[in-house]
Design a protein around this motif. Structure first.
Motif, PDB file in Angstrom:
ATOM      1  N   VAL A  27       0.803  -1.088  -0.067  1.00  0.00           N
ATOM      2  CA  VAL A  27      -0.038  -0.061   0.134  1.00  0.00           C
ATOM      3  C   VAL A  27       0.833   1.138   0.150  1.00  0.00           C
ATOM      4  CG1 VAL A  27      -1.855   1.266   1.051  1.00  0.00           C
ATOM      5  CG2 VAL A  27      -1.630  -1.158   1.316  1.00  0.00           C
ATOM      6  N   LEU A  28       0.708   2.311  -1.208  1.00  0.00           N
ATOM      7  CA  LEU A  28       1.542   3.414  -0.992  1.00  0.00           C
ATOM      8  C   LEU A  28       0.567   4.532  -0.602  1.00  0.00           C
ATOM      9  CD1 LEU A  28       3.141   2.798  -4.548  1.00  0.00           C
ATOM     10  CD2 LEU A  28       3.958   2.235  -2.566  1.00  0.00           C
ATOM     11  N   TYR A  29       1.152   5.614   0.276  1.00  0.00           N
ATOM     12  CA  TYR A  29       0.424   6.591   0.633  1.00  0.00           C
ATOM     13  C   TYR A  29       1.029   7.822   0.191  1.00  0.00           C
ATOM     14  CZ  TYR A  29      -1.541   3.153   4.149  1.00  0.00           C
ATOM     15  OH  TYR A  29      -1.914   2.202   4.559  1.00  0.00           O
ATOM     16  N   LEU A  30       0.424   8.798  -0.416  1.00  0.00           N
ATOM     17  CA  LEU A  30       0.594  10.108  -1.032  1.00  0.00           C
ATOM     18  C   LEU A  30      -0.203  11.070  -0.318  1.00  0.00           C
ATOM     19  CD1 LEU A  30       1.434   9.272  -4.743  1.00  0.00           C
ATOM     20  CD2 LEU A  30       2.925   9.726  -2.982  1.00  0.00           C
ATOM     21  N   GLY A  31       0.055  11.676   0.715  1.00  0.00           N
ATOM     22  CA  GLY A  31      -1.128  12.332   1.468  1.00  0.00           C
ATOM     23  C   GLY A  31      -2.222  11.700   1.829  1.00  0.00           C
ATOM     24  N   SER A  32      -3.300  12.290   1.268  1.00  0.00           N
ATOM     25  CA  SER A  32      -4.712  11.463   1.411  1.00  0.00           C
ATOM     26  C   SER A  32      -5.227  10.305   0.618  1.00  0.00           C
ATOM     27  CB  SER A  32      -5.890  12.508   1.573  1.00  0.00           C
ATOM     28  OG  SER A  32      -5.966  13.139   0.141  1.00  0.00           O
ATOM     29  N   LEU A  33      -4.269  10.312  -0.792  1.00  0.00           N
ATOM     30  CA  LEU A  33      -4.316   9.368  -1.674  1.00  0.00           C
ATOM     31  C   LEU A  33      -3.815   8.023  -1.344  1.00  0.00           C
ATOM     32  CD1 LEU A  33      -5.161   9.418  -4.670  1.00  0.00           C
ATOM     33  CD2 LEU A  33      -2.737   9.547  -5.118  1.00  0.00           C
ATOM     34  N   ILE A  34      -4.372   7.008  -1.451  1.00  0.00           N
ATOM     35  CA  ILE A  34      -4.008   5.592  -1.165  1.00  0.00           C
ATOM     36  C   ILE A  34      -3.971   4.862  -2.207  1.00  0.00           C
ATOM     37  CG2 ILE A  34      -4.430   3.503   0.368  1.00  0.00           C
ATOM     38  CD1 ILE A  34      -5.869   5.464   2.230  1.00  0.00           C
ATOM     39  N   ILE A  35      -2.876   3.996  -2.517  1.00  0.00           N
ATOM     40  CA  ILE A  35      -2.801   3.217  -3.553  1.00  0.00           C
ATOM     41  C   ILE A  35      -2.444   1.726  -3.020  1.00  0.00           C
ATOM     42  CG2 ILE A  35      -1.410   2.739  -5.746  1.00  0.00           C
ATOM     43  CD1 ILE A  35      -0.522   5.613  -5.651  1.00  0.00           C
ATOM     44  N   ASP A  36      -3.576   0.789  -3.333  1.00  0.00           N
ATOM     45  CA  ASP A  36      -3.484  -0.344  -2.855  1.00  0.00           C
ATOM     46  C   ASP A  36      -3.080  -1.380  -4.112  1.00  0.00           C
ATOM     47  OD1 ASP A  36      -4.542  -3.323  -2.161  1.00  0.00           O
ATOM     48  OD2 ASP A  36      -5.191  -2.226  -0.326  1.00  0.00           O
ATOM     49  N   LEU A  37      -1.582  -1.879  -4.107  1.00  0.00           N
ATOM     50  CA  LEU A  37      -1.081  -2.599  -5.012  1.00  0.00           C
ATOM     51  C   LEU A  37      -1.834  -3.815  -5.161  1.00  0.00           C
ATOM     52  CD1 LEU A  37       2.258  -1.789  -4.583  1.00  0.00           C
ATOM     53  CD2 LEU A  37       0.873  -0.701  -6.024  1.00  0.00           C
ATOM     54  N   PRO A  38      -2.178  -4.740  -4.395  1.00  0.00           N
ATOM     55  CA  PRO A  38      -2.812  -6.065  -4.680  1.00  0.00           C
ATOM     56  C   PRO A  38      -4.325  -5.856  -5.360  1.00  0.00           C
ATOM     57  CG  PRO A  38      -1.751  -6.117  -2.415  1.00  0.00           C
ATOM     58  CD  PRO A  38      -1.823  -4.592  -2.786  1.00  0.00           C
ATOM     59  N   SER A  39      -4.940  -5.043  -4.827  1.00  0.00           N
ATOM     60  CA  SER A  39      -6.436  -4.962  -5.167  1.00  0.00           C
ATOM     61  C   SER A  39      -6.524  -4.112  -6.428  1.00  0.00           C
ATOM     62  CB  SER A  39      -7.154  -4.428  -4.133  1.00  0.00           C
ATOM     63  OG  SER A  39      -7.014  -3.328  -3.897  1.00  0.00           O
ATOM     64  N   ARG A  40      -5.372  -2.994  -6.868  1.00  0.00           N
ATOM     65  CA  ARG A  40      -5.150  -2.339  -7.676  1.00  0.00           C
ATOM     66  C   ARG A  40      -6.427  -1.220  -7.827  1.00  0.00           C
ATOM     67  NH1 ARG A  40      -2.146  -3.673 -11.908  1.00  0.00           N
ATOM     68  NH2 ARG A  40      -3.234  -2.338 -13.564  1.00  0.00           N
ATOM     69  N   GLN A  41      -6.556  -0.724  -6.429  1.00  0.00           N
ATOM     70  CA  GLN A  41      -7.443   0.265  -5.962  1.00  0.00           C
ATOM     71  C   GLN A  41      -6.865   1.561  -5.697  1.00  0.00           C
ATOM     72  OE1 GLN A  41     -10.244  -1.730  -3.435  1.00  0.00           O
ATOM     73  NE2 GLN A  41     -11.622  -2.184  -5.010  1.00  0.00           N
ATOM     74  N   VAL A  42      -7.305   2.919  -5.943  1.00  0.00           N
ATOM     75  CA  VAL A  42      -6.896   4.112  -5.488  1.00  0.00           C
ATOM     76  C   VAL A  42      -8.040   4.776  -4.964  1.00  0.00           C
ATOM     77  CG1 VAL A  42      -5.665   6.146  -6.390  1.00  0.00           C
ATOM     78  CG2 VAL A  42      -5.057   3.835  -7.486  1.00  0.00           C
ATOM     79  N   SER A  43      -7.765   5.277  -3.689  1.00  0.00           N
ATOM     80  CA  SER A  43      -8.833   6.119  -2.966  1.00  0.00           C
ATOM     81  C   SER A  43      -8.264   7.296  -2.620  1.00  0.00           C
ATOM     82  CB  SER A  43      -9.444   5.068  -2.027  1.00  0.00           C
ATOM     83  OG  SER A  43      -8.592   4.924  -1.109  1.00  0.00           O
TER      84      SER A  43
ATOM     85  N   ASP B  41      -9.870   9.908   0.772  1.00  0.00           N
ATOM     86  CA  ASP B  41     -10.840  10.184   1.474  1.00  0.00           C
ATOM     87  C   ASP B  41     -11.950   9.298   1.350  1.00  0.00           C
ATOM     88  OD1 ASP B  41      -9.474  12.371   2.692  1.00  0.00           O
ATOM     89  OD2 ASP B  41     -10.339  13.909   1.001  1.00  0.00           O
ATOM     90  N   ASN B  42     -11.677   7.861   1.542  1.00  0.00           N
ATOM     91  CA  ASN B  42     -12.721   6.947   1.258  1.00  0.00           C
ATOM     92  C   ASN B  42     -13.553   6.706   0.025  1.00  0.00           C
ATOM     93  OD1 ASN B  42     -12.205   5.916   3.942  1.00  0.00           O
ATOM     94  ND2 ASN B  42     -13.478   7.319   4.809  1.00  0.00           N
ATOM     95  N   SER B  43     -13.231   7.573  -0.904  1.00  0.00           N
ATOM     96  CA  SER B  43     -13.835   7.505  -2.423  1.00  0.00           C
ATOM     97  C   SER B  43     -12.903   7.068  -3.245  1.00  0.00           C
ATOM     98  CB  SER B  43     -14.129   8.912  -2.784  1.00  0.00           C
ATOM     99  OG  SER B  43     -15.463   9.551  -1.865  1.00  0.00           O
ATOM    100  N   PHE B  44     -13.377   6.027  -4.114  1.00  0.00           N
ATOM    101  CA  PHE B  44     -12.501   5.280  -4.997  1.00  0.00           C
ATOM    102  C   PHE B  44     -12.325   6.210  -6.190  1.00  0.00           C
ATOM    103  CE2 PHE B  44     -13.736   1.784  -2.366  1.00  0.00           C
ATOM    104  CZ  PHE B  44     -12.610   1.196  -2.229  1.00  0.00           C
ATOM    105  N   ILE B  45     -11.169   6.028  -7.017  1.00  0.00           N
ATOM    106  CA  ILE B  45     -10.784   6.941  -8.037  1.00  0.00           C
ATOM    107  C   ILE B  45     -10.740   5.900  -9.402  1.00  0.00           C
ATOM    108  CG2 ILE B  45      -9.290   8.255  -9.490  1.00  0.00           C
ATOM    109  CD1 ILE B  45      -8.383   9.525  -6.733  1.00  0.00           C
ATOM    110  N   ARG B  46     -11.684   5.806 -10.143  1.00  0.00           N
ATOM    111  CA  ARG B  46     -11.664   4.639 -11.315  1.00  0.00           C
ATOM    112  C   ARG B  46     -10.530   4.941 -12.246  1.00  0.00           C
ATOM    113  NH1 ARG B  46     -17.484   2.846 -13.449  1.00  0.00           N
ATOM    114  NH2 ARG B  46     -16.216   1.568 -14.305  1.00  0.00           N
ATOM    115  N   LEU B  47      -9.625   4.191 -12.417  1.00  0.00           N
ATOM    116  CA  LEU B  47      -8.452   4.212 -13.335  1.00  0.00           C
ATOM    117  C   LEU B  47      -8.402   3.064 -14.303  1.00  0.00           C
ATOM    118  CD1 LEU B  47      -5.444   5.284 -10.930  1.00  0.00           C
ATOM    119  CD2 LEU B  47      -7.180   6.777 -11.973  1.00  0.00           C
ATOM    120  N   THR B  48      -7.958   3.276 -15.526  1.00  0.00           N
ATOM    121  CA  THR B  48      -7.813   2.205 -16.478  1.00  0.00           C
ATOM    122  C   THR B  48      -6.630   1.496 -16.072  1.00  0.00           C
ATOM    123  OG1 THR B  48      -6.283   3.444 -17.897  1.00  0.00           O
ATOM    124  CG2 THR B  48      -8.590   3.707 -18.368  1.00  0.00           C
ATOM    125  N   PRO B  49      -6.258   0.291 -16.341  1.00  0.00           N
ATOM    126  CA  PRO B  49      -5.222  -0.505 -16.003  1.00  0.00           C
ATOM    127  C   PRO B  49      -3.821   0.137 -16.254  1.00  0.00           C
ATOM    128  CG  PRO B  49      -6.778  -2.009 -17.179  1.00  0.00           C
ATOM    129  CD  PRO B  49      -7.321  -0.755 -17.409  1.00  0.00           C
TER     130      PRO B  49
END
Length: 230
Positions: A133-149, A151-159
């Protein structure tokens, strides 16, 4: 040694090798002896991505240095030497070297091997749960699940947008050349054009809460600007 998100050599004769590697966008720390290399690798705050190690050192046996590096750090080692006999190759690999390159070699091949080892190392870290899991301020990047959020809101990214963000975010502040990014995200598959990277950067910036998080370094590539700590 490829140093601080950069490469380093072993002796005065390796200076030319270091210059050739530098021209391909790597930062370089040139160590002239085995002792100097070990000291640099274990000094406080040292961050090395990879070590290019020669075997004919003036102060220590190169194989001994390889073994010490593997004991003291997690940096992968590529042995670069004129010793091409099978016994030496096997011994070096058994000591933990990630690759073994015999002189004379083509610079393009060496660069390709450096990048291949770097990719394997990053993949291995993710699989083994290192920095998943990578943290950039309030931005959270979960590598195994490939999810970016944020403030508890997910950001939809292409692969590819996710791969691009994960690559840059894994090393905040480090400048990745365009060539390194294309190699790391598109794997030289040929499925990209001259505008591919710029298009993905623009799209990614538009989706991030802080577009300026990704900074263009003119004539070189891109980097993540580490958020200021509040």
């Amino acid at each position: 040694m490829i140093e601080e998100r950069g490469v380093g050599g072993r002796s005065a004769r390796s200076a030319g090798q270091c210059r050739r590697v530098t021209r391909h966008g790597f930062g370089v720390r040139h160590a002239r002896t085995g002792g100097e290399a070990l000291q640099a690798l274990t000094s406080e705050g040292a961050e090395f991505d990879l070590v290019l190690l020669g075997l004919d050192l003036v102060d220590m046996d190169g194989f001994e240095v390889c073994g010490e590096i593997r004991k003291r750090t997690g940096a992968p080692v590529i042995i670069v030497t004129a010793r091409g006999d099978v016994r030496s190759r096997i011994h070096g690999l058994n000591l933990g070297a990630a690759d073994y390159v015999v002189k004379p070699y083509d610079t393009g091949e060496l660069i390709a091997r450096i990048r291949a080892v770097s990719r394997r190392t990053v993949s291995k870290d993710i699989v083994e749960g290192v920095r998943t899991v990578l943290y950039l301020g309030s931005l959270i990047i979960d590598l195994p699940s490939r999810q970016v959020s944020v403030d508890n809101s997910f950001i939809r990214l292409t692969p590819k947008e996710f791969d691009l963000l994960a690559l840059l975010a894994g090393r905040p502040g480090v400048v990745f050349t365009r060539e390194q990014i294309m190699d790391g995200v598109w794997h030289n598959s040929g499925a990209w054009t001259g505008n591919t990277l710029g298009t993905h950067i623009s799209s990614l910036r538009a989706k991030l809460p802080v577009p300026a998080l990704i900074e263009a370094v003119r004539g070189v590539g891109y980097r993540i600007v580490p958020p200021a700590e509040g």
